[in-house]
Design a protein around this motif. Sequence first.
Motif, PDB file in Angstrom:
ATOM      1  N   ALA A 254       0.889  -1.266  -0.211  1.00  0.00           N
ATOM      2  CA  ALA A 254      -0.004  -0.004  -0.014  1.00  0.00           C
ATOM      3  C   ALA A 254       0.897   1.317   0.218  1.00  0.00           C
ATOM      4  O   ALA A 254       0.522   2.234  -0.800  1.00  0.00           O
ATOM      5  CB  ALA A 254      -0.975  -0.097   1.218  1.00  0.00           C
ATOM      6  N   LYS A 255       2.128   1.244   0.689  1.00  0.00           N
ATOM      7  CA  LYS A 255       2.998   2.478   0.937  1.00  0.00           C
ATOM      8  C   LYS A 255       3.543   2.527  -0.539  1.00  0.00           C
ATOM      9  O   LYS A 255       3.710   3.624  -1.080  1.00  0.00           O
ATOM     10  CB  LYS A 255       3.796   2.446   2.089  1.00  0.00           C
ATOM     11  CG  LYS A 255       4.626   3.429   1.973  1.00  0.00           C
ATOM     12  CD  LYS A 255       5.654   3.386   3.215  1.00  0.00           C
ATOM     13  CE  LYS A 255       6.500   4.577   3.456  1.00  0.00           C
ATOM     14  NZ  LYS A 255       7.401   4.660   4.715  1.00  0.00           N
ATOM     15  N   CYS A 256       4.130   1.428  -1.055  1.00  0.00           N
ATOM     16  CA  CYS A 256       4.699   1.419  -2.582  1.00  0.00           C
ATOM     17  C   CYS A 256       3.705   2.189  -3.699  1.00  0.00           C
ATOM     18  O   CYS A 256       4.143   2.917  -4.362  1.00  0.00           O
ATOM     19  CB  CYS A 256       5.144   0.037  -2.691  1.00  0.00           C
ATOM     20  SG  CYS A 256       6.628  -0.436  -1.889  1.00  0.00           S
ATOM     21  N   ARG A 257       2.583   1.696  -3.612  1.00  0.00           N
ATOM     22  CA  ARG A 257       1.383   2.144  -4.637  1.00  0.00           C
ATOM     23  C   ARG A 257       1.321   3.602  -4.403  1.00  0.00           C
ATOM     24  O   ARG A 257       1.276   4.236  -5.382  1.00  0.00           O
ATOM     25  CB  ARG A 257       0.128   1.374  -4.113  1.00  0.00           C
ATOM     26  CG  ARG A 257      -0.980   1.702  -5.317  1.00  0.00           C
ATOM     27  CD  ARG A 257      -2.085   0.754  -5.225  1.00  0.00           C
ATOM     28  NE  ARG A 257      -2.819   0.925  -3.704  1.00  0.00           N
ATOM     29  CZ  ARG A 257      -3.531  -0.148  -3.257  1.00  0.00           C
ATOM     30  NH1 ARG A 257      -3.941  -0.888  -4.193  1.00  0.00           N
ATOM     31  NH2 ARG A 257      -4.280   0.011  -2.124  1.00  0.00           N
ATOM     32  N   SER A 258       1.152   4.151  -3.200  1.00  0.00           N
ATOM     33  CA  SER A 258       0.718   5.369  -2.800  1.00  0.00           C
ATOM     34  C   SER A 258       2.038   6.214  -3.474  1.00  0.00           C
ATOM     35  O   SER A 258       1.966   7.233  -4.229  1.00  0.00           O
ATOM     36  CB  SER A 258       0.924   5.823  -1.282  1.00  0.00           C
ATOM     37  OG  SER A 258       0.744   7.117  -0.991  1.00  0.00           O
ATOM     38  N   ILE A 259       3.349   5.652  -2.908  1.00  0.00           N
ATOM     39  CA  ILE A 259       4.491   6.329  -3.560  1.00  0.00           C
ATOM     40  C   ILE A 259       4.751   6.549  -5.145  1.00  0.00           C
ATOM     41  O   ILE A 259       5.032   7.494  -5.572  1.00  0.00           O
ATOM     42  CB  ILE A 259       5.617   5.725  -3.092  1.00  0.00           C
ATOM     43  CG1 ILE A 259       5.835   6.105  -1.449  1.00  0.00           C
ATOM     44  CG2 ILE A 259       7.055   6.298  -3.636  1.00  0.00           C
ATOM     45  CD1 ILE A 259       6.995   5.217  -0.935  1.00  0.00           C
ATOM     46  N   ALA A 260       4.407   5.428  -5.545  1.00  0.00           N
ATOM     47  CA  ALA A 260       4.387   5.311  -7.139  1.00  0.00           C
ATOM     48  C   ALA A 260       3.339   6.061  -7.871  1.00  0.00           C
ATOM     49  O   ALA A 260       3.411   7.038  -8.874  1.00  0.00           O
ATOM     50  CB  ALA A 260       4.048   3.886  -7.517  1.00  0.00           C
ATOM     51  N   GLU A 261       2.144   6.040  -7.257  1.00  0.00           N
ATOM     52  CA  GLU A 261       0.956   7.133  -7.783  1.00  0.00           C
ATOM     53  C   GLU A 261       1.431   8.338  -7.630  1.00  0.00           C
ATOM     54  O   GLU A 261       1.146   9.228  -8.663  1.00  0.00           O
ATOM     55  CB  GLU A 261      -0.320   6.820  -6.963  1.00  0.00           C
ATOM     56  CG  GLU A 261      -0.919   5.482  -7.395  1.00  0.00           C
ATOM     57  CD  GLU A 261      -2.006   5.069  -6.461  1.00  0.00           C
ATOM     58  OE1 GLU A 261      -2.861   4.102  -6.760  1.00  0.00           O
ATOM     59  OE2 GLU A 261      -2.342   5.732  -5.356  1.00  0.00           O
ATOM     60  N   ASN A 262       1.839   9.020  -6.613  1.00  0.00           N
ATOM     61  CA  ASN A 262       2.267  10.261  -6.559  1.00  0.00           C
ATOM     62  C   ASN A 262       3.419  10.600  -7.549  1.00  0.00           C
ATOM     63  O   ASN A 262       3.509  11.664  -8.166  1.00  0.00           O
ATOM     64  CB  ASN A 262       2.756  10.370  -5.150  1.00  0.00           C
ATOM     65  CG  ASN A 262       1.661  10.584  -4.003  1.00  0.00           C
ATOM     66  OD1 ASN A 262       0.724  10.604  -4.389  1.00  0.00           O
ATOM     67  ND2 ASN A 262       1.961  10.130  -2.710  1.00  0.00           N
TER      68      ASN A 262
END
Length: 271
Positions: A254-262
């Motif tokens: 979930a944290k990786c997805r947030s970083i990548a989306e940003n």
Amino acid sequence: MISLNFAYEEKYRSHTVTLNVEETATPDTYSHAIEKLIHDFIPYIGKTQNDMYSLEIIVAGEEISEPAFWEKAILDFRLEDLAIRYHKALIHLVKSSKPVWLDEENPAGRSAAFYLSKLSVANLPYYTEYIKWHDMDHEVSEYQDIEELIKMYGWCPETLELAAVRGGIGCGQEGLWQFDSFVKEMGLREYLLENNLLDHFVFAVFLENYLKHYGEIMKNNRHFHWPLSYCLDFVSDILADLIEDEDVAGEYFAKCRSIAENYYAEHKLPV
């Protein structure tokens, strides 16, 4: 006397380049030969813009393989600085065009990067850079190269970056299986946990490296596209190997997805 001869067969759109070193192998003759490759061979590739060039190397009347040439140049004659110049010139060309092949199996740049890395762990980033920019969907020797280099140096910052790139950017045909072997056979998980490096490896060494590389590719080729889902698939795969607890792996994802989306949003990359 050192000469570089070019032949083009129009029917097959194939280029044969012959590097002829008439004298016996010495540090001086090899130095001049590498200079010839840097100043004439690489610009020829840039000018002709094909993707395959047959490079034949003849030393004192005997044909030798390109890997044997670089092994002697780097490990025997210690022509490290010249080999690095060759590598950098070739990578600069590849970044602005596409991977360059010497034949159906051997990409230009692999041998120089590999033997530079065997000379010193400080040179290992050159091999990591090579697999970032080579077409790893057609890998041949890279699996063995990577395994040999990691076994040679053990886990350290340079080999961690190589492992991270192998699990994502340089995944190619065998990367996911090889990353799995890093964890199950070569102690990667234990090393990261014992040294409190799991977060650093996942978020900085793997994900940040992946995103920055994609951003660099997009600067040079706006038609190239790695969808966000493609990135997240790699994240999911490496987390499944590294983290045994599925709930914890889910939190990391979930944290990786947030970083990548940003990152995609900030750099206006197509999702």
